[in-house]
Design an enzyme around this catalytic site. Sequence first.
Site, PDB file in Angstrom:
ATOM      1  N   LYS A  68       0.811  -1.227   0.000  1.00 18.75           N
ATOM      2  CA  LYS A  68       0.000   0.000   0.000  1.00 18.75           C
ATOM      3  C   LYS A  68       0.845   1.278   0.000  1.00 18.75           C
ATOM      4  O   LYS A  68       0.434   2.280  -0.571  1.00 18.75           O
ATOM      5  CB  LYS A  68      -0.961   0.007   1.190  1.00 18.75           C
ATOM      6  CG  LYS A  68      -2.151  -0.937   1.004  1.00 18.75           C
ATOM      7  CD  LYS A  68      -3.157  -0.778   2.125  1.00 18.75           C
ATOM      8  CE  LYS A  68      -4.308  -1.762   1.946  1.00 18.75           C
ATOM      9  NZ  LYS A  68      -5.343  -1.585   2.967  1.00 18.75           N
ATOM     10  N   ASP A 104     -10.068   3.103   1.858  1.00 21.27           N
ATOM     11  CA  ASP A 104     -10.221   2.499   3.192  1.00 21.27           C
ATOM     12  C   ASP A 104     -10.902   3.471   4.157  1.00 21.27           C
ATOM     13  O   ASP A 104     -11.772   3.083   4.929  1.00 21.27           O
ATOM     14  CB  ASP A 104      -8.852   2.109   3.759  1.00 21.27           C
ATOM     15  CG  ASP A 104      -8.285   0.867   3.093  1.00 21.27           C
ATOM     16  OD1 ASP A 104      -9.072   0.012   2.639  1.00 21.27           O
ATOM     17  OD2 ASP A 104      -7.041   0.744   3.018  1.00 21.27           O
TER      18      ASP A 104
END
Length: 269
Positions: A68, A104
């Site tokens: 990420k 997210d």
Amino acid sequence: MINAQTQLYGVFGNPVRHSLSPVIHNGVFRRMGLNAVYLAFEVQNLAEAIRGIKGLGIRGVSVTIPFKAAVIPYLDQLEEVAGKIQAVNTISHERGGLIGHNTDWRGAMGALEEKIDLRNKKVLLLGAGGAARAIAFGLKERGCRVFVHNRSLAKGRELAEAMGLVCPPAGAIQGLDVQVIINATSVGMIPREEETPWPRELIKEGTVVMDIVYQPLRTKFLREAEERGCRTIDGLEMLARQGAAQVEIWTGKKPDIPSIKEDLQRALK
Ligand code: ATR
């Protein structure tokens, strides 16, 4: 029917064989009637994998552990929020350029806002990793006062400093009066489901309690919170919503969240 027009999407991770992202996205594509397929790629070489997005014309990619943050230097453009969180979980491939996004935080806020109006609320955030960072960003964005507690105090302080949160000293954390508690650590996940990130006796009745762990779905933390008379939010809520937000970025269309949750529940059984 997969044919010569089928568009390719996928997730880059390693390990990735337990990822639920293919369940989310293939279900959504099917219900939307899109001629698209979504695969899990166990990436051995990130630079080459990223080149493959352009080389093969892959339309969109989800990014998961451990890439990420590592993926950021390879992208042509970074959405401002993903830059602030310093993590990308979504790549969109548009007119030759790769753009990094983070969904997210959106997933977490969507899940919380089903249960509580977040404005001016006091929130205890457990953890200081990538997930905690994304959630902290969302909470600040919504006007919450966020207290962070992490096993490694130094990492907790670092996150607090970067995002404008409060990191109380160990002795002061127990007396906190908060309306929301969020577990953003992996504590309670199988095979150690007898563990909990926060003691039962410190969960006050009426608190909204959210867990990002979804294996098991009813973690010890959530079960104890329910016993204390709290409203709870399980890990599938954020997972489903971060996926839905990815679909929106890639297709411009909003998928049905209850259907995604049904698919996920079936896959977990
Ligand atoms: P993610 O990107 O999923 O958030 P991560 O960046 O590895 O993953 O962060 C994991 C978080 O879970 C961290 O806050 C970690 O605490 P430390 O910073 O002290 O390592 C927390 N965590 C993991 N296992 C834990 C355990 N057994 N007890 C307490 N905290 C734990």
